[in-house]
Enzyme design. Structure first.
Site, short mmCIF file in Angstrom:
data_model
loop_
_atom_site.label_atom_id
_atom_site.label_comp_id
_atom_site.label_asym_id
_atom_site.label_seq_id
_atom_site.Cartn_x
_atom_site.Cartn_y
_atom_site.Cartn_z
N ASP A 5 -36.90 61.05 -50.46
CA ASP A 5 -37.90 61.80 -49.69
C ASP A 5 -38.75 62.69 -50.59
O ASP A 5 -39.97 62.58 -50.60
CB ASP A 5 -37.26 62.62 -48.55
N ASP B 258 -37.73 67.52 -56.11
CA ASP B 258 -37.95 68.96 -56.20
C ASP B 258 -37.59 69.40 -57.63
O ASP B 258 -38.39 69.24 -58.54
CB ASP B 258 -37.10 69.63 -55.11
N ASP C 56 -35.42 67.88 -43.62
CA ASP C 56 -34.81 68.80 -42.65
C ASP C 56 -34.68 70.22 -43.18
O ASP C 56 -34.67 70.46 -44.39
CB ASP C 56 -33.41 68.32 -42.30
N ARG D 265 -35.69 66.34 -38.60
CA ARG D 265 -35.72 65.00 -39.19
C ARG D 265 -36.45 64.02 -38.27
O ARG D 265 -37.00 63.02 -38.72
CB ARG D 265 -34.29 64.48 -39.41
P1 IMP Z 1 -33.86 68.00 -56.22
O1 IMP Z 1 -32.52 67.52 -56.69
O2 IMP Z 1 -34.03 69.49 -56.42
O3 IMP Z 1 -35.00 67.21 -56.78
O4 IMP Z 1 -33.84 67.95 -54.67
C1 IMP Z 1 -34.09 66.88 -53.96
C2 IMP Z 1 -33.47 67.02 -52.61
O5 IMP Z 1 -33.57 68.35 -52.05
C3 IMP Z 1 -34.26 66.13 -51.69
O6 IMP Z 1 -33.63 64.89 -51.63
C4 IMP Z 1 -34.23 66.87 -50.38
O7 IMP Z 1 -33.14 66.41 -49.64
C5 IMP Z 1 -34.04 68.32 -50.74
N1 IMP Z 1 -35.33 69.02 -50.66
C6 IMP Z 1 -36.07 69.48 -51.69
N2 IMP Z 1 -37.21 70.06 -51.25
C7 IMP Z 1 -37.18 69.95 -49.91
C8 IMP Z 1 -38.09 70.35 -48.88
O8 IMP Z 1 -39.17 70.92 -49.10
N3 IMP Z 1 -37.71 70.07 -47.60
C9 IMP Z 1 -36.55 69.44 -47.30
N4 IMP Z 1 -35.68 69.03 -48.23
C10 IMP Z 1 -35.98 69.30 -49.54
MG MG Z 2 -33.08 63.78 -50.24
#
Ligand code: IMP
Ligand code: MG
Length: 188
Positions: A96, A99, A157, A163
Protein backbone atom coordinates in the site's frame (compact mmCIF):
# COMPACT_ATOMS: atom_id res chain seq x y z
CA UNK A 1 -15.20 17.64 3.16
CA UNK A 2 -12.51 14.97 3.07
CA UNK A 3 -8.98 15.86 1.98
CA UNK A 4 -8.82 13.27 -0.80
CA UNK A 5 -5.35 12.14 -1.83
CA UNK A 6 -6.30 9.51 -4.44
CA UNK A 7 -9.84 9.19 -5.81
CA UNK A 8 -11.44 5.97 -7.04
CA UNK A 9 -10.82 7.06 -10.64
CA UNK A 10 -7.18 7.92 -9.96
CA UNK A 11 -6.65 4.57 -8.23
CA UNK A 12 -8.09 2.71 -11.22
CA UNK A 13 -5.93 4.79 -13.56
CA UNK A 14 -2.81 3.82 -11.60
CA UNK A 15 -3.83 0.14 -11.64
CA UNK A 16 -4.29 0.27 -15.43
CA UNK A 17 -0.93 1.96 -15.97
CA UNK A 18 1.04 -0.33 -13.67
CA UNK A 19 -0.87 -3.44 -14.81
CA UNK A 20 -0.01 -2.71 -18.45
CA UNK A 21 3.67 -2.11 -17.62
CA UNK A 22 3.86 -5.37 -15.66
CA UNK A 23 2.08 -7.30 -18.41
CA UNK A 24 4.73 -6.10 -20.83
CA UNK A 25 7.63 -6.73 -18.46
CA UNK A 26 6.59 -10.22 -17.40
CA UNK A 27 5.04 -11.63 -20.57
CA UNK A 28 8.16 -13.60 -21.61
CA UNK A 29 8.85 -15.17 -18.22
CA UNK A 30 9.24 -18.92 -18.48
CA UNK A 31 7.67 -19.56 -15.08
CA UNK A 32 4.44 -17.94 -13.92
CA UNK A 33 4.93 -14.67 -11.98
CA UNK A 34 3.59 -14.50 -8.43
CA UNK A 35 1.87 -11.36 -7.13
CA UNK A 36 2.44 -11.14 -3.40
CA UNK A 37 0.05 -8.77 -1.63
CA UNK A 38 1.15 -7.38 1.71
CA UNK A 39 -1.70 -7.78 4.19
CA UNK A 40 -3.83 -6.08 5.13
CA UNK A 41 -3.21 -2.67 3.64
CA UNK A 42 -2.63 -3.81 0.05
CA UNK A 43 -5.69 -6.11 -0.19
CA UNK A 44 -7.67 -3.76 -2.42
CA UNK A 45 -4.71 -2.63 -4.48
CA UNK A 46 -3.56 -6.21 -5.11
CA UNK A 47 -7.03 -7.12 -6.33
CA UNK A 48 -7.54 -4.13 -8.61
CA UNK A 49 -3.98 -4.21 -9.95
CA UNK A 50 -4.03 -7.90 -10.90
CA UNK A 51 -7.32 -7.38 -12.79
CA UNK A 52 -5.24 -5.25 -15.18
CA UNK A 53 -2.53 -7.85 -15.73
CA UNK A 54 -3.19 -9.71 -18.96
CA UNK A 55 -0.95 -12.77 -18.65
CA UNK A 56 -1.30 -15.87 -16.44
CA UNK A 57 -0.21 -15.13 -12.88
CA UNK A 58 -0.59 -16.59 -9.41
CA UNK A 59 -1.45 -14.58 -6.31
CA UNK A 60 -0.54 -14.99 -2.67
CA UNK A 61 -0.34 -12.94 0.52
CA UNK A 62 2.08 -12.23 3.30
CA UNK A 63 1.38 -10.38 6.51
CA UNK A 64 4.10 -8.46 8.28
CA UNK A 65 4.05 -7.16 11.82
CA UNK A 66 2.22 -3.87 11.74
CA UNK A 67 2.69 -0.78 13.79
CA UNK A 68 0.17 0.32 16.32
CA UNK A 69 -1.39 3.74 15.62
CA UNK A 70 0.46 6.20 13.41
CA UNK A 71 4.10 5.54 14.32
CA UNK A 72 6.66 3.36 12.61
CA UNK A 73 9.34 1.10 14.07
CA UNK A 74 12.28 -0.64 12.43
CA UNK A 75 11.53 -4.09 13.77
CA UNK A 76 9.70 -6.17 11.14
CA UNK A 77 8.54 -9.81 11.39
CA UNK A 78 6.45 -12.18 9.28
CA UNK A 79 3.06 -12.71 10.96
CA UNK A 80 1.50 -14.91 8.23
CA UNK A 81 3.58 -16.44 5.49
CA UNK A 82 2.78 -17.18 1.84
CA UNK A 83 2.60 -20.79 0.63
CA UNK A 84 3.47 -20.58 -3.10
CA UNK A 85 6.81 -22.00 -4.23
CA UNK A 86 8.48 -18.89 -5.70
CA UNK A 87 11.85 -20.43 -6.64
CA UNK A 88 12.97 -19.23 -10.07
CA UNK A 89 9.84 -17.10 -10.50
CA UNK A 90 9.32 -13.35 -10.66
CA UNK A 91 7.73 -12.06 -7.48
CA UNK A 92 5.78 -8.82 -7.64
CA UNK A 93 5.33 -7.41 -4.15
CA UNK A 94 2.16 -5.32 -3.95
CA UNK A 95 2.26 -2.87 -1.04
CA UNK A 96 0.00 0.00 0.00
CA UNK A 97 2.55 2.61 1.07
CA UNK A 98 6.31 2.83 1.51
CA UNK A 99 6.92 5.05 4.50
CA UNK A 100 10.22 4.54 6.37
CA UNK A 101 10.99 1.68 3.96
CA UNK A 102 11.81 -0.77 6.78
CA UNK A 103 9.04 -3.26 5.91
CA UNK A 104 9.91 -3.58 2.24
CA UNK A 105 13.65 -3.51 2.86
CA UNK A 106 13.16 -6.44 5.20
CA UNK A 107 10.77 -8.34 2.91
CA UNK A 108 12.89 -8.05 -0.23
CA UNK A 109 16.01 -9.29 1.61
CA UNK A 110 13.99 -12.05 3.29
CA UNK A 111 12.63 -13.34 -0.05
CA UNK A 112 16.00 -13.19 -1.80
CA UNK A 113 17.81 -14.87 1.08
CA UNK A 114 15.44 -17.77 1.66
CA UNK A 115 13.46 -18.51 -1.53
CA UNK A 116 15.63 -17.87 -4.59
CA UNK A 117 13.09 -15.97 -6.69
CA UNK A 118 14.14 -15.07 -10.24
CA UNK A 119 13.65 -11.39 -9.34
CA UNK A 120 11.66 -9.24 -6.97
CA UNK A 121 9.66 -6.29 -8.31
CA UNK A 122 8.14 -3.77 -5.90
CA UNK A 123 4.84 -1.95 -6.58
CA UNK A 124 3.45 0.50 -4.06
CA UNK A 125 0.29 2.54 -4.31
CA UNK A 126 2.07 5.40 -2.49
CA UNK A 127 5.69 6.39 -2.20
CA UNK A 128 6.06 8.73 0.81
CA UNK A 129 9.48 10.06 -0.18
CA UNK A 130 9.89 12.46 2.74
CA UNK A 131 9.74 9.84 5.50
CA UNK A 132 12.22 7.30 4.06
CA UNK A 133 14.74 5.94 6.58
CA UNK A 134 16.22 3.15 4.54
CA UNK A 135 16.77 3.01 0.79
CA UNK A 136 14.28 0.84 -1.13
CA UNK A 137 14.00 0.56 -4.91
CA UNK A 138 10.35 1.01 -5.87
CA UNK A 139 9.73 -0.24 -9.41
CA UNK A 140 6.19 1.14 -9.79
CA UNK A 141 4.27 3.59 -7.64
CA UNK A 142 0.73 4.85 -7.97
CA UNK A 143 1.54 8.27 -6.56
CA UNK A 144 4.57 9.97 -5.05
CA UNK A 145 3.77 11.96 -1.90
CA UNK A 146 5.75 14.91 -0.56
CA UNK A 147 3.87 14.98 2.70
CA UNK A 148 4.05 12.77 5.77
CA UNK A 149 0.32 13.07 6.54
CA UNK A 150 -1.39 9.90 7.69
CA UNK A 151 -3.48 8.28 4.96
CA UNK A 152 -6.56 6.10 5.35
CA UNK A 153 -8.97 4.35 2.99
CA UNK A 154 -8.75 1.71 0.24
CA UNK A 155 -7.02 -0.78 2.54
CA UNK A 156 -5.03 1.76 4.55
CA UNK A 157 -6.16 2.00 8.14
CA UNK A 158 -5.95 3.78 11.43
CA UNK A 159 -6.05 0.94 13.96
CA UNK A 160 -8.18 -1.14 11.52
CA UNK A 161 -10.61 1.68 10.67
CA UNK A 162 -11.33 2.95 7.14
CA UNK A 163 -9.94 0.02 5.15
CA UNK A 164 -13.38 -0.23 3.49
CA UNK A 165 -13.46 3.31 2.06
CA UNK A 166 -13.13 3.27 -1.79
CA UNK A 167 -10.68 6.21 -1.98
CA UNK A 168 -7.70 7.46 0.05
CA UNK A 169 -7.73 10.59 2.20
CA UNK A 170 -5.72 12.40 4.88
CA UNK A 171 -6.98 11.62 8.36
CA UNK A 172 -7.52 14.65 10.61
CA UNK A 173 -6.95 14.79 14.39
CA UNK A 174 -10.78 14.87 14.70
CA UNK A 175 -11.06 11.64 12.67
CA UNK A 176 -8.49 10.01 14.92
CA UNK A 177 -10.36 11.15 18.04
CA UNK A 178 -13.57 9.66 16.66
CA UNK A 179 -11.98 6.27 15.84
CA UNK A 180 -10.32 6.22 19.25
CA UNK A 181 -13.76 6.68 20.82
CA UNK A 182 -15.08 3.72 18.77
CA UNK A 183 -12.14 1.59 19.92
CA UNK A 184 -12.89 2.52 23.51
CA UNK A 185 -16.50 1.38 23.06
CA UNK A 186 -15.39 -1.91 21.47
CA UNK A 187 -13.11 -2.56 24.41
CA UNK A 188 -15.81 -2.06 27.05
P1 IMP B 1 7.35 1.35 6.45
O1 IMP B 1 7.94 0.05 6.90
O2 IMP B 1 7.63 2.47 7.43
O3 IMP B 1 7.72 1.71 5.05
O4 IMP B 1 5.82 1.24 6.62
C1 IMP B 1 5.01 0.69 5.74
C2 IMP B 1 3.75 0.26 6.43
O5 IMP B 1 3.28 1.18 7.43
C3 IMP B 1 2.70 0.21 5.36
O6 IMP B 1 2.63 -1.07 4.85
C4 IMP B 1 1.44 0.62 6.10
O7 IMP B 1 0.81 -0.53 6.56
C5 IMP B 1 1.92 1.45 7.26
N1 IMP B 1 1.74 2.88 6.96
C6 IMP B 1 2.70 3.79 6.69
N2 IMP B 1 2.17 5.00 6.44
C7 IMP B 1 0.84 4.85 6.54
C8 IMP B 1 -0.26 5.76 6.38
O8 IMP B 1 -0.13 6.95 6.07
N3 IMP B 1 -1.50 5.23 6.58
C9 IMP B 1 -1.71 3.92 6.90
N4 IMP B 1 -0.71 3.05 7.04
C10 IMP B 1 0.57 3.51 6.88
MG1 MG C 1 1.24 -2.28 4.56
Amino acid sequence: MKDIVFSEEEIQGACKRIGAALTHRLKDDEKTPVFLGVMKGAMNFRMDLTKRVEIPINVDYIQLSSYSGTTTAGNVKVLKDFTTDIKGRSVVIVEDVIDSGYSMHYLIEHLKEHYQPKRVILCALFDKIVTRKVDVKIDYSGKILNSDKFLVGYGLDYNEFERNIPYVYNATPEDVKYWDSLIEKNNK
